[in-house]
Design a protein around this motif. Structure first.
Motif, PDB file in Angstrom:
ATOM      1  N   ILE B  28     104.271 -38.512 105.686  1.00  0.00           N
ATOM      2  CA  ILE B  28     104.119 -37.054 105.683  1.00  0.00           C
ATOM      3  C   ILE B  28     105.414 -36.392 105.217  1.00  0.00           C
ATOM      4  CG2 ILE B  28     103.713 -35.026 107.115  1.00  0.00           C
ATOM      5  CD1 ILE B  28     101.921 -36.764 108.868  1.00  0.00           C
ATOM      6  N   HIS B  29     106.546 -36.939 105.638  1.00  0.00           N
ATOM      7  CA  HIS B  29     107.803 -36.305 105.222  1.00  0.00           C
ATOM      8  C   HIS B  29     108.088 -36.492 103.737  1.00  0.00           C
ATOM      9  CE1 HIS B  29     108.457 -35.553 109.481  1.00  0.00           C
ATOM     10  NE2 HIS B  29     109.283 -34.615 109.067  1.00  0.00           N
ATOM     11  N   TRP B  30     107.712 -37.650 103.161  1.00  0.00           N
ATOM     12  CA  TRP B  30     107.861 -37.796 101.705  1.00  0.00           C
ATOM     13  C   TRP B  30     106.966 -36.805 100.984  1.00  0.00           C
ATOM     14  CZ3 TRP B  30     111.919 -39.659  99.707  1.00  0.00           C
ATOM     15  CH2 TRP B  30     112.620 -40.719 100.318  1.00  0.00           C
ATOM     16  N   PHE B  31     105.744 -36.662 101.489  1.00  0.00           N
ATOM     17  CA  PHE B  31     104.786 -35.716 100.907  1.00  0.00           C
ATOM     18  C   PHE B  31     105.346 -34.290 100.966  1.00  0.00           C
ATOM     19  CE2 PHE B  31     101.046 -32.967 102.112  1.00  0.00           C
ATOM     20  CZ  PHE B  31     100.491 -32.890 100.837  1.00  0.00           C
ATOM     21  N   MET B  32     105.879 -33.928 102.151  1.00  0.00           N
ATOM     22  CA  MET B  32     106.467 -32.600 102.324  1.00  0.00           C
ATOM     23  C   MET B  32     107.628 -32.388 101.369  1.00  0.00           C
ATOM     24  SD  MET B  32     106.358 -32.658 106.437  1.00  0.00           S
ATOM     25  CE  MET B  32     107.882 -31.809 106.681  1.00  0.00           C
ATOM     26  N   LEU B  33     108.467 -33.412 101.255  1.00  0.00           N
ATOM     27  CA  LEU B  33     109.650 -33.298 100.403  1.00  0.00           C
ATOM     28  C   LEU B  33     109.231 -33.090  98.946  1.00  0.00           C
ATOM     29  CD1 LEU B  33     112.757 -33.473 100.715  1.00  0.00           C
ATOM     30  CD2 LEU B  33     112.571 -35.818  99.876  1.00  0.00           C
ATOM     31  N   ALA B  34     108.217 -33.857  98.523  1.00  0.00           N
ATOM     32  CA  ALA B  34     107.760 -33.737  97.135  1.00  0.00           C
ATOM     33  C   ALA B  34     107.261 -32.321  96.861  1.00  0.00           C
ATOM     34  CB  ALA B  34     106.646 -34.749  96.864  1.00  0.00           C
ATOM     35  N   LEU B  35     106.437 -31.802  97.777  1.00  0.00           N
ATOM     36  CA  LEU B  35     105.915 -30.447  97.606  1.00  0.00           C
ATOM     37  C   LEU B  35     107.048 -29.432  97.574  1.00  0.00           C
ATOM     38  CD1 LEU B  35     102.808 -29.868  99.889  1.00  0.00           C
ATOM     39  CD2 LEU B  35     102.984 -29.592  97.434  1.00  0.00           C
ATOM     40  N   PHE B  36     107.976 -29.594  98.515  1.00  0.00           N
ATOM     41  CA  PHE B  36     109.045 -28.611  98.641  1.00  0.00           C
ATOM     42  C   PHE B  36     109.940 -28.613  97.405  1.00  0.00           C
ATOM     43  CE2 PHE B  36     113.272 -27.255 100.062  1.00  0.00           C
ATOM     44  CZ  PHE B  36     112.941 -25.988 100.503  1.00  0.00           C
ATOM     45  N   VAL B  37     110.290 -29.807  96.943  1.00  0.00           N
ATOM     46  CA  VAL B  37     111.153 -29.887  95.767  1.00  0.00           C
ATOM     47  C   VAL B  37     110.417 -29.318  94.554  1.00  0.00           C
ATOM     48  CG1 VAL B  37     112.299 -31.479  94.181  1.00  0.00           C
ATOM     49  CG2 VAL B  37     112.543 -31.778  96.650  1.00  0.00           C
ATOM     50  N   GLY B  38     109.120 -29.646  94.426  1.00  0.00           N
ATOM     51  CA  GLY B  38     108.335 -29.113  93.310  1.00  0.00           C
ATOM     52  C   GLY B  38     108.328 -27.592  93.304  1.00  0.00           C
ATOM     53  N   TRP B  39     107.976 -27.007  94.451  1.00  0.00           N
ATOM     54  CA  TRP B  39     107.961 -25.556  94.586  1.00  0.00           C
ATOM     55  C   TRP B  39     109.329 -24.960  94.227  1.00  0.00           C
ATOM     56  CZ3 TRP B  39     105.048 -25.262  99.864  1.00  0.00           C
ATOM     57  CH2 TRP B  39     103.772 -24.718  99.680  1.00  0.00           C
ATOM     58  N   SER B  40     110.365 -25.558  94.801  1.00  0.00           N
ATOM     59  CA  SER B  40     111.707 -24.986  94.629  1.00  0.00           C
ATOM     60  C   SER B  40     112.136 -25.022  93.174  1.00  0.00           C
ATOM     61  CB  SER B  40     112.724 -25.741  95.483  1.00  0.00           C
ATOM     62  OG  SER B  40     112.305 -25.707  96.824  1.00  0.00           O
ATOM     63  N   LEU B  41     111.865 -26.156  92.488  1.00  0.00           N
ATOM     64  CA  LEU B  41     112.252 -26.246  91.085  1.00  0.00           C
ATOM     65  C   LEU B  41     111.526 -25.186  90.274  1.00  0.00           C
ATOM     66  CD1 LEU B  41     112.380 -30.106  90.487  1.00  0.00           C
ATOM     67  CD2 LEU B  41     114.288 -28.501  90.697  1.00  0.00           C
ATOM     68  N   PHE B  42     110.238 -25.021  90.569  1.00  0.00           N
ATOM     69  CA  PHE B  42     109.455 -24.013  89.854  1.00  0.00           C
ATOM     70  C   PHE B  42     110.051 -22.617  90.085  1.00  0.00           C
ATOM     71  CE2 PHE B  42     106.048 -20.917  89.437  1.00  0.00           C
ATOM     72  CZ  PHE B  42     105.470 -21.278  88.223  1.00  0.00           C
ATOM     73  N   ILE B  43     110.376 -22.320  91.350  1.00  0.00           N
ATOM     74  CA  ILE B  43     110.922 -20.993  91.676  1.00  0.00           C
ATOM     75  C   ILE B  43     112.242 -20.783  90.935  1.00  0.00           C
ATOM     76  CG2 ILE B  43     111.920 -19.562  93.504  1.00  0.00           C
ATOM     77  CD1 ILE B  43     109.883 -20.748  95.430  1.00  0.00           C
ATOM     78  N   VAL B  44     113.123 -21.766  91.013  1.00  0.00           N
ATOM     79  CA  VAL B  44     114.440 -21.598  90.386  1.00  0.00           C
ATOM     80  C   VAL B  44     114.287 -21.426  88.880  1.00  0.00           C
ATOM     81  CG1 VAL B  44     116.617 -22.757  89.890  1.00  0.00           C
ATOM     82  CG2 VAL B  44     115.674 -22.820  92.204  1.00  0.00           C
ATOM     83  N   PHE B  45     113.394 -22.225  88.280  1.00  0.00           N
ATOM     84  CA  PHE B  45     113.154 -22.095  86.837  1.00  0.00           C
ATOM     85  C   PHE B  45     112.706 -20.669  86.502  1.00  0.00           C
ATOM     86  CE2 PHE B  45     110.250 -22.160  83.216  1.00  0.00           C
ATOM     87  CZ  PHE B  45     111.086 -22.708  82.240  1.00  0.00           C
TER      88      PHE B  45
END
Lengths: 574, 251
Positions: B28-45
Motif C-alpha cells: 500500500i505504501h509503494w502504491f501511495m508513493l507512486a500516486l503521490f509522486v505522479g500527482w506532484s510531478l504533474f502539479i510542478v510541471f
C-alpha cells in the motif's frame, strides 16, 4: 428591504446582529481565537512528549499544583489537554470557521441573496456556539479539571470521569444545537434564495460544498446529540445506556444497573464523527476550488463530475463509520462491509482532487498568497487521503490502529489540508470583507514557514506510527518503540513551536492590513462569481440592485471576450 | 535470543500472520508513493509550464483528458485488488480460523484493569476455575471462585509467557473500562470491552522478550499500562509453568 436595513446602534449592529456578514465575522474571530487556544494546549503537550517529566518553561509554574508538579506536567492534565485539544479544534475551531464564518459570509453573497433565509436563527446559532465554547473553557477551572477521556469520550471511562465530562456534554449540546440551526439555515437559503438565473449547475463549487456540508450537519449531529443526553443520564440520573453490569473500578463495584453497551456509544459517536470528517474537509475543498479557478484564469476542469462526487461523498459518508471500530472485535462480515464502503468512498475524493489538478493544465497561473495555500492544499490533502488507505483496511489497521500514524493521517487532512484551505480563503476574501489588501510579503513568509513546519510536525508522526508508538501516551519513552522513535518526537515538538512562530506574520498582517494597507477595488482578483458584484465592503442587504446570473460560475478566458474574465453578473454581448 | 531492533519504521515481526500484514503495509505504501509522486510531478510541471507571463493565455476549452479516467479506474482496481487479494483473506484468517481443534493450543485468560494486565492460565488440569465479577478483590485479581476446585491450580501472573510455534488463544476481559491489548511485534490490537469476553488467537514464530501495551485511553495511568511479553522455547515454557505450579505449593 430598505426599511429592514436601516442604520442601527452599535449593540444591534455588531453584537446582536442578524446580518449574515457580521455573524460571519463574529464566527470567524471567535473561531480563530479558539483555534489559537487549542494550538496552545497542544504546544504544552508537545513539551511533555519531547522532554517527559521536565518543568514546562515559562508557564510551568503558573499552572497550579493540580496540573503540574514543580512545573512538570501531571498525567491528569495531559489527558485533559488531549481531550480538549481535539474537541476545541474540531467543534470550536475548524467547523465554525469553515461553515459559520466562510459559509455565513459568502454563501448569501455567492448566490446573490440579501441575507440568510432565517437571520434570527443565524444569530441564535452563533450565540449557542459561544455558550457552548464558554462552557468548555470554564471546565478547565473545575475541581478535577476539564474532560479527560479523549475527544471521543468513550464510555465507561467518560461515565465515571470527573465533573469536567458533564460540562463537556453540556458544551457539546450547545455546539451541536448551533450546528443544527446553521445547517437548516444553509439548506433553506441555498435552495430558496438563489438569484434569478442562478441554476444549481451555475452555483460556485463553494456553495455546493456548503450545501452538502449542511446536510451532513443536519443528518449526523442528532445522533451525537441523543448520545450526549444518554451519557449525561448515565452520569447524573443513574441510567445504564452505556454501562454493562459488574464493573469493578479501583476495587469498588460500580452501582450501575447494568445491561448497557459501551459499543453503543461508539456507534452513535462515529455515526456523527465520520460525516464530521467531511464537514471538516468539504468547505475547504470548496474554497480551494474557488481560489484555483480565479488564479488559473480558466474554468474548473470537470465541474459537474466534481459536484456529483461531492454528493456521492456526502451520501456515502454515512456508511463508513464503523471503520473506526475494526479493533472492537466486530465480525468479519461487518468489517468486510465497512472495508468495501471505505475503499469506495476514496474514489470521489480522488476524482475531486484530480479535477483540481487537471484544472492547472492549459492555465495561466498567478501566484498570490491565497493561491499558494490552495496549491499546497492539493499534495497535503493527498497525503492525508492516501494514508487513510492502510487504516481503512482491517488487517494493516491491526498494527496501525491507535498509533501516531492515525494522528498523522487525520491531521494531514485537517491541518495542512483544511487549515491551509481556510488560510487561502482568508487571504482571498480579505479585500471583500475589509476593503483592504493583505500584505503580500508577510503573507508569503507566513505561507512558506507554515508549509515547512506543518510537514515537520506531521511527517515524523507517520514514521512514529509505523514504528509502533501508541497515541495518547503521557510518556511514550517508557516503551521500547517510543524510546527508539524519540528523535522523531522531538522533531515534531520543535516544528510545532516553529509553526507557532510562523503565525506571527499572519497576526501582524491581520491587524496591520485592516488599517494601513491600500484600499481594495470591488473585484481585485478579476473574479467572476457574484460576491464580487457587491460594493466593498458589502453593505447591509448586500446588493444595491438585484443581481441576475447570466452564466456559469467560472467563465474565464472566454474566446472572443474583451477581458479574461466574464462575470456571472454581467450580461455578455453575444 | 537476540535483542530486537526498534527504529523509525516497522518494529520486529515475530507473528505467524505478521508477514501478510507487513506485506500489505509495504504494498500500500509503494502504491501511495507512486500516486503521490505522479500527482506532484504533474502539479510542478503545470506550475512551471502554465505560469502567468506576457503573451501567455489560458485555454478556455476543457482539455480532452484521458489519463484521469485511467487514474480513477487504476485506483479503483488497485484498491479492489488489495481488498480482495490481501485484506479479506488475511483478516478472515486472523479473526475466524481459531485453532480450537489443535491439541497444542494454549488458552490464556487476559484480565485488564486500570492500569495493569493479568494473565490467567488454567494450570495442570487444563481447566479454568469459575470466575465472575463479584469475586474480584485485591487478593483475587482474576476474580476466581475459590469454591471451585478447577481453579485451585490456576496460575495468575502479571507478565505473559507463551511458547514459540504454538497457537495461543487469548480470551480478553476487562474489569472496568475499555482497554486495548496491543503487541506491536505480534501485529495485534484488540479492544477489551466491558461486559464482553473477546477471544483472539496468534502464534509466535521466534523467541524473545517484548512488550504489551494498552492502546485505548483508559485513564490517568493509561500510559504505563504495559506488561512483559516473553516468547520462549517449548521446554522453557514448560519449565516456567512448573515453577509457577510449585510456587502455588501444589507439587
Amino acid at each position: 428591504m430598505s426599511e429592514a436595513h436601516a442604520e442601527m446602534g452599535f449593540l444591534r449592529k455588531y453584537v446582536f446582529s442578524t446580518d449574515h456578514k457580521i455573524i460571519g465575522i463574529q464566527y470567524g474571530i471567535t473561531a480563530l481565537v479558539f483555534l489559537f487556544f487549542g494550538f496552545c494546549l497542544m504546544m504544552m503537550m508537545r513539551w511533555q512528549l519531547a522532554y517527559p517529566g521536565e518543568p514546562i518553561p515559562l508557564i510551568g509554574g503558573l499552572l497550579g499544583e493540580t496540573r503540574t508538579d514543580r512545573g512538570a506536567m501531571l498525567p491528569n492534565f495531559y489527558n485533559q489537554l488531549g481531550a480538549m485539544h481535539g474537541t476545541i479544534m474540531v467543534f470550536m475551531g475548524i467547523v465554525p470557521l469553515a461553515v459559520g464564518a466562510f459559509g455565513n459570509y459568502f454563501v448569501p453573497l455567492q448566490i446573490g441573496a440579501p441575507d440568510m433565509a432565517f437571520p434570527r436563527l443565524n444569530m441564535a446559532s452563533y450565540q449557542a456556539f459561544v455558550i457552548g465554547g464558554v462552557i468548555m473553557l470554564v471546565s478547565f477551572f473545575l475541581p478535577g479539571g476539564a474532560a479527560s477521556s479523549g475527544w471521543t469520550s468513550y464510555a465507561p471511562l467518560a461515565v465515571i470521569a470527573t465533573t469536567g465530562q458533564t460540562f463537556w456534554l453540556f458544551g457539546m449540546m450547545f455546539l451541536i444545537a448551533s450546528s443544527l440551526l446553521g445547517g437548516i439555515n444553509f439548506i433553506v437559503t441555498i435552495i430558496h434564495l438563489r438569484a434569478e438565473g442562478l441554476t444549481f449547475f451555475r452555483l460556485p463549487f463553494f456553495v455546493w460544498s456548503q450545501l452538502v456540508t449542511a446536510f451532513l450537519l443536519v443528518l449526523a449531529f442528532p445522533a451525537l446529540q441523543a448520545a450526549s443526553v444518554m451519557q449525561l443520564m448515565d452520569r447524573l440520573a443513574g441510567t445504564s445506556f452505556f454501562m454493562p453490569s459488574g464493573l469493578v473500578v479501583g476495587g469498588e463495584q460500580i452501582a450501575a444497573v447494568g445491561g448497557g453497551s459501551p459499543l453503543l456509544w461508539q456507534h452513535l459517536f462515529w455515526f456523527l464523527a465520520h460525516p464530521e470528517v467531511y464537514v471538516l474537509i468539504l468547505p475547504g475543498m470548496g474554497i480551494v476550488a474557488e481560489v484555483i479557478a480565479v488564479n488559473t484564469r480558466k474554468p474548473l476542469w470537470g465541474y459537474r463530475p466534481m459536484v456529483y462526487s461531492l454528493l456521492f461523498l456526502g451520501f456515502l459518508s454515512f456508511g463508513v463509520w464503523a471503520h473506526h471500530m475494526y479493533m472492537t472485535g466486530m465480525g468479519t462480515t461487518m468489517s468486510t462491509f465497512f472495508q468495501i464502503t471505505t475503499m469506495i468512498i476514496s474514489i470521489p475524493s480522488v476524482i475531486i482532487l484530480t479535477c483540481l489538478v487537471i484544472s492547472l493544465w492549459g492555465a495561466s497561473i498567478r501566484f498570490p498568497v491565497p493561491m499558494l495555500f490552495a496549491l499546497a492544499f492539493l499534495p497535503m490533502f493527498g497525503i492525508g487521503g492516501l494514508t487513510g488507505l492502510p487504516l481503512g483496511l482491517a488487517a494493516p489497521d491491526a498494527f496501525l490502529h491507535d498509533t501516531y500514524y492515525v494522528i498523522g493521517h487525520f491531521h494531514y487532512v485537517v491541518a495542512p489540508g483544511t487549515i491551509f484551505a481556510l488560510f487561502a480563503g482568508i487571504y482571498h476574501w480579505w479585500p471583500k470583507i475589509t476593503g483592504r489588501q493583505m500584505n503580500e510579503a508577510l503573507g508569503k513568509i507566513h505561507f512558506w514557514f507554515s508549509f515547512l513546519f506543518m510537514n515537520g510536525i506531521f511527517m515524523p508522526m507517520m514514521f512514529e506510527g509505523m514504528a509502533g508508538v501508541s497515541r495518547r501516551l503521557f510518556d511514550p519513552t517508557i516503551y521500547v518503540t517510543g524510546e527508539a522513535a524519540h528523535g522523531l518526537t522531538i522533531m515534531t515538538s520543535w516544528s510545532a513551536w516553529g509553526l507557532a512562530l510562523a503565525q506571527v506574520p499572519f497576526i501582524i498582517n491581520f491587524f496591520w492590513s485592516m488599517r494601513k494597507q491600500e484600499m481594495a477595488e470591488d473585484n481585485p482578483w478579476q473574479a467572476t462569481t457574484l460576491e464580487w458584484a457587491t460594493p466593498t465592503p458589502p453593505p447591509h442587504g448586500n446588493f444595491p440592485e438585484t443581481v441576475v446570473a447570466y452564466s456559469g460560475p467560472y467563465e474565464y478566458s472566454v474566446p472572443g471576450a474583451e477581458r479574461d474574465f466574464s462575470p456571472q453578473f454581467i450580461k455578455q454581448e453575444a | 535470543m537476540n535483542d530486537p531492533q526498534y527504529g523509525w519504521w516497522l518494529p520486529p515481526q515475530i507473528s505467524a500472520h505478521g508477514d501478510d500484514i507487513d506485506l500489505m503495509i509495504n504494498i500500500i505504501h509503494w502504491f501511495m508513493l507512486a500516486l503521490f509522486v505522479g500527482w506532484s510531478l504533474f502539479i510542478v510541471f503545470c506550475l512551471v509550464r502554465f505560469r502567468e507571463r506576457p503573451g501567455h493565455v489560458a485555454v478556455y476549452q476543457p482539455i480532452e483528458a484521458r489519463f484521469n479516467r485511467w487514474l480513477e479506474v487504476g485506483v479503483a482496481v488497485a484498491e479492489a485488488a488489495i481488498l480482495i487479494a490481501f485484506a479479506m483473506p488475511v483478516w478472515a484468517k486472523v479473526k475466524t480460523l481459531f485453532p480450537i481443534n489443535d491439541t497444542n493450543t494454549i488458552i490464556v485468560r487476559v484480565v485488564a484493569e486500570q492500569f495493569k494486565w493479568l494473565f490467567h492460565y488454567p494450570g495442570k488440569d487444563g481447566k479454568f476455575g469459575r470466575t465472575g465479577p463479584e469475586y474480584y478483590a485485591d487478593d483475587n485479581p482474576a476474580g476466581l471462585d475459590f469454591d471451585d476446585d478447577d481453579g485451585i491450580d490456576d496460575i495468575t501472573v502479571r507478565g505473559m509467557h507463551i511458547p514459540v510455534d504454538t497457537p495461543i488463544i487469548a480470551r480478553l476481559v476487562t474489569k472496568d473500562v475499555i482497554h486495548s491489548f496491543k503487541i506491536p511485534v505480534m501485529r495485534i490490537t484488540q479492544d477489551v470491552i466491558p461486559g464482553m469476553e473477546i477471544p483472539i488467537w496468534f502464534e509466535a514464530r521466534s523467541t524473545g522478550k517484548f512488550q504489551i501495551g494498552c492502546a485505548q485511553l483508559c485513564g490517568l495511568g493509561h500510559y504505563e499500562m504495559k506488561a512483559k511479553f516473553t516468547v520462549e522455547s517449548k521446554q522453557d515454557f514448560q519449565r516456567w509453568l512448573d515453577e509457577e505450579h510449585s510456587a502455588l505449593g501444589l507439587d
